[in-house]
Design a protein around this motif. Structure first.
Motif, PDB file in Angstrom:
ATOM      1  N   ALA A 126       0.865  -1.185   0.000  1.00  0.00           N
ATOM      2  CA  ALA A 126       0.000   0.000   0.000  1.00  0.00           C
ATOM      3  C   ALA A 126       0.901   1.233   0.000  1.00  0.00           C
ATOM      4  CB  ALA A 126      -0.921  -0.019   1.217  1.00  0.00           C
ATOM      5  N   PHE A 127       1.610   1.427  -1.091  1.00  0.00           N
ATOM      6  CA  PHE A 127       2.666   2.432  -1.125  1.00  0.00           C
ATOM      7  C   PHE A 127       2.137   3.862  -1.015  1.00  0.00           C
ATOM      8  CE2 PHE A 127       4.617  -1.163  -3.565  1.00  0.00           C
ATOM      9  CZ  PHE A 127       5.535  -1.507  -2.598  1.00  0.00           C
ATOM     10  N   GLY A 128       0.874   4.064  -1.346  1.00  0.00           N
ATOM     11  CA  GLY A 128       0.321   5.404  -1.251  1.00  0.00           C
ATOM     12  C   GLY A 128       0.247   5.926   0.169  1.00  0.00           C
ATOM     13  N   SER A 129       0.186   5.027   1.145  1.00  0.00           N
ATOM     14  CA  SER A 129       0.117   5.440   2.551  1.00  0.00           C
ATOM     15  C   SER A 129       1.443   5.254   3.283  1.00  0.00           C
ATOM     16  CB  SER A 129      -0.980   4.645   3.274  1.00  0.00           C
ATOM     17  OG  SER A 129      -0.705   3.252   3.236  1.00  0.00           O
ATOM     18  N   LEU A 130       2.498   4.944   2.543  1.00  0.00           N
ATOM     19  CA  LEU A 130       3.797   4.672   3.157  1.00  0.00           C
ATOM     20  C   LEU A 130       4.698   5.901   3.053  1.00  0.00           C
ATOM     21  CD1 LEU A 130       5.735   2.565   4.416  1.00  0.00           C
ATOM     22  CD2 LEU A 130       6.389   1.930   2.085  1.00  0.00           C
ATOM     23  N   PRO A 131       5.147   6.460   4.182  1.00  0.00           N
ATOM     24  CA  PRO A 131       6.072   7.600   4.110  1.00  0.00           C
ATOM     25  C   PRO A 131       7.337   7.233   3.332  1.00  0.00           C
ATOM     26  CG  PRO A 131       5.219   7.338   6.340  1.00  0.00           C
ATOM     27  CD  PRO A 131       4.795   6.118   5.573  1.00  0.00           C
ATOM     28  N   ARG A 132       7.819   8.175   2.560  1.00  0.00           N
ATOM     29  CA  ARG A 132       8.955   7.893   1.686  1.00  0.00           C
ATOM     30  C   ARG A 132      10.213   7.446   2.443  1.00  0.00           C
ATOM     31  NH1 ARG A 132      10.021  11.323  -3.675  1.00  0.00           N
ATOM     32  NH2 ARG A 132       7.896  10.559  -3.878  1.00  0.00           N
ATOM     33  N   PRO A 133      10.540   8.023   3.606  1.00  0.00           N
ATOM     34  CA  PRO A 133      11.729   7.523   4.312  1.00  0.00           C
ATOM     35  C   PRO A 133      11.624   6.039   4.669  1.00  0.00           C
ATOM     36  CG  PRO A 133      11.069   9.654   5.184  1.00  0.00           C
ATOM     37  CD  PRO A 133       9.965   9.211   4.275  1.00  0.00           C
ATOM     38  N   TRP A 134      10.416   5.580   5.012  1.00  0.00           N
ATOM     39  CA  TRP A 134      10.228   4.151   5.295  1.00  0.00           C
ATOM     40  C   TRP A 134      10.267   3.326   4.018  1.00  0.00           C
ATOM     41  CZ3 TRP A 134      11.481   1.983   9.411  1.00  0.00           C
ATOM     42  CH2 TRP A 134      11.229   2.531  10.676  1.00  0.00           C
ATOM     43  N   LEU A 135       9.756   3.853   2.927  1.00  0.00           N
ATOM     44  CA  LEU A 135       9.847   3.141   1.651  1.00  0.00           C
ATOM     45  C   LEU A 135      11.306   2.851   1.316  1.00  0.00           C
ATOM     46  CD1 LEU A 135       8.627   2.093  -1.041  1.00  0.00           C
ATOM     47  CD2 LEU A 135       8.814   4.435  -1.908  1.00  0.00           C
ATOM     48  N   LEU A 136      12.158   3.850   1.479  1.00  0.00           N
ATOM     49  CA  LEU A 136      13.579   3.666   1.175  1.00  0.00           C
ATOM     50  C   LEU A 136      14.229   2.672   2.130  1.00  0.00           C
ATOM     51  CD1 LEU A 136      14.623   7.374   0.455  1.00  0.00           C
ATOM     52  CD2 LEU A 136      13.943   5.612  -1.178  1.00  0.00           C
ATOM     53  N   ALA A 137      13.878   2.753   3.410  1.00  0.00           N
ATOM     54  CA  ALA A 137      14.478   1.857   4.403  1.00  0.00           C
ATOM     55  C   ALA A 137      14.058   0.410   4.172  1.00  0.00           C
ATOM     56  CB  ALA A 137      14.084   2.312   5.810  1.00  0.00           C
ATOM     57  N   PHE A 138      12.764   0.173   3.995  1.00  0.00           N
ATOM     58  CA  PHE A 138      12.279  -1.195   3.811  1.00  0.00           C
ATOM     59  C   PHE A 138      12.740  -1.785   2.484  1.00  0.00           C
ATOM     60  CE2 PHE A 138       8.461  -0.086   6.692  1.00  0.00           C
ATOM     61  CZ  PHE A 138       9.122  -0.560   7.812  1.00  0.00           C
ATOM     62  N   ALA A 139      12.747  -0.971   1.435  1.00  0.00           N
ATOM     63  CA  ALA A 139      13.197  -1.474   0.135  1.00  0.00           C
ATOM     64  C   ALA A 139      14.671  -1.860   0.183  1.00  0.00           C
ATOM     65  CB  ALA A 139      12.959  -0.420  -0.947  1.00  0.00           C
ATOM     66  N   GLU A 145      21.099  -5.277  -0.501  1.00  0.00           N
ATOM     67  CA  GLU A 145      22.288  -4.737  -1.160  1.00  0.00           C
ATOM     68  C   GLU A 145      23.020  -3.746  -0.266  1.00  0.00           C
ATOM     69  OE1 GLU A 145      20.802  -3.044  -4.743  1.00  0.00           O
ATOM     70  OE2 GLU A 145      20.464  -4.985  -5.719  1.00  0.00           O
ATOM     71  N   THR A 146      22.449  -3.466   0.899  1.00  0.00           N
ATOM     72  CA  THR A 146      23.049  -2.525   1.834  1.00  0.00           C
ATOM     73  C   THR A 146      23.816  -3.277   2.910  1.00  0.00           C
ATOM     74  OG1 THR A 146      20.830  -2.508   2.803  1.00  0.00           O
ATOM     75  CG2 THR A 146      21.497  -0.553   1.581  1.00  0.00           C
ATOM     76  N   LEU A 147      24.624  -2.533   3.645  1.00  0.00           N
ATOM     77  CA  LEU A 147      25.317  -3.089   4.795  1.00  0.00           C
ATOM     78  C   LEU A 147      24.375  -3.130   5.991  1.00  0.00           C
ATOM     79  CD1 LEU A 147      28.615  -1.020   4.446  1.00  0.00           C
ATOM     80  CD2 LEU A 147      28.280  -3.407   3.767  1.00  0.00           C
ATOM     81  N   VAL A 148      24.689  -3.980   6.949  1.00  0.00           N
ATOM     82  CA  VAL A 148      23.905  -4.035   8.184  1.00  0.00           C
ATOM     83  C   VAL A 148      23.836  -2.649   8.823  1.00  0.00           C
ATOM     84  CG1 VAL A 148      23.877  -4.953  10.538  1.00  0.00           C
ATOM     85  CG2 VAL A 148      24.351  -6.474   8.611  1.00  0.00           C
ATOM     86  N   ALA A 149      24.959  -1.943   8.823  1.00  0.00           N
ATOM     87  CA  ALA A 149      24.989  -0.600   9.409  1.00  0.00           C
ATOM     88  C   ALA A 149      24.006   0.325   8.706  1.00  0.00           C
ATOM     89  CB  ALA A 149      26.398  -0.024   9.326  1.00  0.00           C
ATOM     90  N   GLN A 150      23.928   0.235   7.388  1.00  0.00           N
ATOM     91  CA  GLN A 150      22.988   1.083   6.654  1.00  0.00           C
ATOM     92  C   GLN A 150      21.543   0.737   7.005  1.00  0.00           C
ATOM     93  OE1 GLN A 150      25.127   0.135   2.877  1.00  0.00           O
ATOM     94  NE2 GLN A 150      24.581   2.241   2.322  1.00  0.00           N
ATOM     95  N   LEU A 153      20.725   2.296  10.369  1.00  0.00           N
ATOM     96  CA  LEU A 153      20.628   3.752  10.340  1.00  0.00           C
ATOM     97  C   LEU A 153      19.437   4.240   9.525  1.00  0.00           C
ATOM     98  CD1 LEU A 153      24.380   4.797   9.959  1.00  0.00           C
ATOM     99  CD2 LEU A 153      23.080   4.230  12.011  1.00  0.00           C
ATOM    100  N   LEU A 154      19.088   3.525   8.465  1.00  0.00           N
ATOM    101  CA  LEU A 154      17.921   3.921   7.671  1.00  0.00           C
ATOM    102  C   LEU A 154      16.639   3.823   8.498  1.00  0.00           C
ATOM    103  CD1 LEU A 154      18.884   2.220   4.305  1.00  0.00           C
ATOM    104  CD2 LEU A 154      18.380   4.658   4.573  1.00  0.00           C
ATOM    105  N   GLY A 155      16.527   2.787   9.315  1.00  0.00           N
ATOM    106  CA  GLY A 155      15.359   2.663  10.180  1.00  0.00           C
ATOM    107  C   GLY A 155      15.328   3.730  11.255  1.00  0.00           C
ATOM    108  N   ALA A 267      18.114  12.583   4.198  1.00  0.00           N
ATOM    109  CA  ALA A 267      19.033  11.832   5.054  1.00  0.00           C
ATOM    110  C   ALA A 267      19.134  10.385   4.597  1.00  0.00           C
ATOM    111  CB  ALA A 267      18.570  11.902   6.502  1.00  0.00           C
ATOM    112  N   ALA A 268      17.994   9.794   4.210  1.00  0.00           N
ATOM    113  CA  ALA A 268      18.018   8.413   3.717  1.00  0.00           C
ATOM    114  C   ALA A 268      18.863   8.304   2.456  1.00  0.00           C
ATOM    115  CB  ALA A 268      16.589   7.936   3.447  1.00  0.00           C
ATOM    116  N   ALA A 269      18.747   9.295   1.575  1.00  0.00           N
ATOM    117  CA  ALA A 269      19.550   9.277   0.350  1.00  0.00           C
ATOM    118  C   ALA A 269      21.038   9.354   0.670  1.00  0.00           C
ATOM    119  CB  ALA A 269      19.133  10.432  -0.561  1.00  0.00           C
ATOM    120  N   VAL A 270      21.396  10.125   1.692  1.00  0.00           N
ATOM    121  CA  VAL A 270      22.797  10.190   2.124  1.00  0.00           C
ATOM    122  C   VAL A 270      23.265   8.817   2.595  1.00  0.00           C
ATOM    123  CG1 VAL A 270      24.356  11.136   3.870  1.00  0.00           C
ATOM    124  CG2 VAL A 270      22.734  12.637   2.717  1.00  0.00           C
TER     125      VAL A 270
END
Length: 305
Positions: A126-139, A145-150, A153-155, A267-270
């Motif tokens: 239900a991506f229409g109700s999902l805040p973009r910072p969480w979309l980036l973190a969950f995806a 493809e990310t490190l555990v540290a990433q 920090l994304l969460g 910040a998520a993009a960083v």
């Protein structure tokens, strides 16, 4: 009348907003990538209904973390930290650390509810109700493809830089705004300690695995986890809550929504584009898998809290 200093961004906020505007992420591509995935029925059964109490948060959040961890789902990385945070706030409530214990308990439940709703929205696509910072973190966690540290920090970024503003709106900052501000600051102190714990646990896990280079993600940690910095972003959330409470809805809500999403998404993009070249990033991912850094991080976090 609302003070002008509450409306006008501070220098740190203005810098963060400019930084966020310069960093974009292709949300449409992410939505297209995951739109056809089937939801996990067992996970949804754990988190489908809203949290009803602090005890409910404790019990179901821990079960969700265990379920994701046992399945090797990288969304468990953030939950490893978050379960400890909720337990620490619960203990502080029980120990009488807050002036308004009832409000603090409602704050804890509402904060966790923001996470639950984001998790359910992603799982149901239900991506229409999902805040973009969480979309980036969950995806990022789903792609692995990310490190555990990433992932950690994304969460943390999505929950603190984005959700905190709206949690304050959910529980209300009036009446007795001064008392609620004091308790907000007490919760923020707990958040700060837990984020530091996460940082220390990450360093310990990577050092034990002899993986060099993680300092470029964690140093300076504040600049990576949120463009505003952790201390400032918690003040940012309170200022946003004041704007939403004191300005007419037609003016306050769009302005707060824009600046909150801009800062948290930037910040998520960083975090998704660290100062590590592609070859080194791949080497670190391979080393993580060989050394079970995710498990080591969980163990280090639990040992430190």
């Amino acid at each position: 009348m609302i003070p002008i200093r509450t409306v006008v961004p501070t220098a740190a906020e203005a810098s963060a907003l400019l930084g966020g505007l310069r960093r974009t992420a292709d949300a449409d591509a992410i939505v297209a990538e995951f739109a056809g995935d089937e939801p996990d029925a067992a996970l949804l059964e754990l988190v489908e209904t809203p949290f009803a109490s602090v005890a409910d948060v404790d019990e179901r959040l821990a079960r969700t973390e265990s379920y994701l961890r046992e399945r090797g789902d990288r969304r468990a990385v953030f939950l490893t930290v978050y379960v400890r945070m909720t337990a620490t706030v619960r203990d502080a409530i029980d120990d009488g650390a807050f002036v308004d214990a009832e409000w603090a308990a409602a704050y804890l439940v509402a904060f966790t509810e923001r996470y639950r709703r984001a998790l359910v929205a992603f799982e149901r696509r239900a991506f229409g109700s999902l805040p973009r910072p969480w979309l980036l973190a969950f995806a990022a966690a789903a792609r692995r493809e990310t490190l555990v540290a990433q992932d950690a920090l994304l969460g943390i970024n999505a929950h603190i830089a984005y959700d905190l503003t709206y949690t304050l709106g959910d529980v209300g900052i009036d009446p007795d705004r001064g008392v609620k501000r004091e308790d907000h600051d007490r919760i923020n102190a707990i958040l700060a300690r837990l984020v530091q714990t996460a940082q220390d646990a990450l360093v310990e896990a990577y050092d034990a695995a002899w993986i060099a280079g993680i300092d470029r993600l964690l140093d300076p940690f504040d600049d990576r986890v949120a463009l505003l910095g952790l201390k400032t972003v918690r003040e940012f959330a309170w200022r946003n809550a004041v704007l939403r409470a004191d300005l007419p809805a037609w003016a306050g809500e769009p302005y707060v929504d824009w600046r909150t999403e801009t800062v948290a998404t930037g910040a998520a993009a960083v975090l998704l584009a660290p100062d590590i070249d592609a070859d080194e990033h791949a080497r670190m991912r391979d080393a993580e898998a060989d050394a079970s850094v995710e498990r080591a991080f969980g163990e280090a976090t639990r040992r430190r809290t």
